[in-house]
Design a protein around this motif. Structure first.
Motif, PDB file in Angstrom:
ATOM      1  N   VAL A  31       0.843  -1.196   0.000  1.00  0.00           N
ATOM      2  CA  VAL A  31       0.000   0.000   0.000  1.00  0.00           C
ATOM      3  C   VAL A  31       0.875   1.241   0.000  1.00  0.00           C
ATOM      4  O   VAL A  31       0.620   2.202  -0.739  1.00  0.00           O
ATOM      5  CB  VAL A  31      -0.955  -0.018   1.215  1.00  0.00           C
ATOM      6  CG1 VAL A  31      -1.592   1.338   1.430  1.00  0.00           C
ATOM      7  CG2 VAL A  31      -2.019  -1.077   1.028  1.00  0.00           C
ATOM      8  N   GLU A  35       0.286   3.139  -3.485  1.00  0.00           N
ATOM      9  CA  GLU A  35      -0.843   4.046  -3.303  1.00  0.00           C
ATOM     10  C   GLU A  35      -0.454   5.461  -3.711  1.00  0.00           C
ATOM     11  O   GLU A  35       0.683   5.879  -3.545  1.00  0.00           O
ATOM     12  CB  GLU A  35      -1.288   4.027  -1.840  1.00  0.00           C
ATOM     13  CG  GLU A  35      -2.568   4.785  -1.596  1.00  0.00           C
ATOM     14  CD  GLU A  35      -3.004   4.658  -0.145  1.00  0.00           C
ATOM     15  OE1 GLU A  35      -2.292   5.170   0.726  1.00  0.00           O
ATOM     16  OE2 GLU A  35      -4.044   4.032   0.093  1.00  0.00           O
ATOM     17  N   LYS A  36      -1.412   6.191  -4.248  1.00  0.00           N
ATOM     18  CA  LYS A  36      -1.153   7.558  -4.683  1.00  0.00           C
ATOM     19  C   LYS A  36      -0.967   8.462  -3.462  1.00  0.00           C
ATOM     20  O   LYS A  36      -1.717   8.372  -2.490  1.00  0.00           O
ATOM     21  CB  LYS A  36      -2.333   8.051  -5.529  1.00  0.00           C
ATOM     22  CG  LYS A  36      -2.104   9.391  -6.151  1.00  0.00           C
ATOM     23  CD  LYS A  36      -3.258   9.766  -7.054  1.00  0.00           C
ATOM     24  CE  LYS A  36      -3.002  11.116  -7.684  1.00  0.00           C
ATOM     25  NZ  LYS A  36      -4.117  11.526  -8.543  1.00  0.00           N
TER      26      LYS A  36
END
Length: 61
Positions: A31, A35-36
């Motif tokens: 994650v 993840e952005k």
């Protein structure tokens, strides 16, 4: 052929045991990795990158 099968079976079993034991850490890493990122909460724009020191600043050395 049996030896190759047993080696592959052993590798699959050890990999699955490792993944199950550390699944929370692996998930947290994935994650964090993919993840952005969230944008900054600041109202001011970010300061520009300066590659040379400003003329009024003195650099020791």
């Amino acid at each position: 052929m049996l030896i190759v099968f047993l080696i592959l079976l052993c590798l699959v079993l050890w990999t699955s045991i490792y993944a199950l034991y550390f699944r929370k850490e692996i998930t947290a890493w994935l994650v964090n990795r993919f993840e952005k990122d969230k944008p900054r909460a600041s109202d001011e724009p970010p300061e520009p990158i300066r590659y040379k020191p400003r003329p009024e600043e003195k650099v020791d050395g």
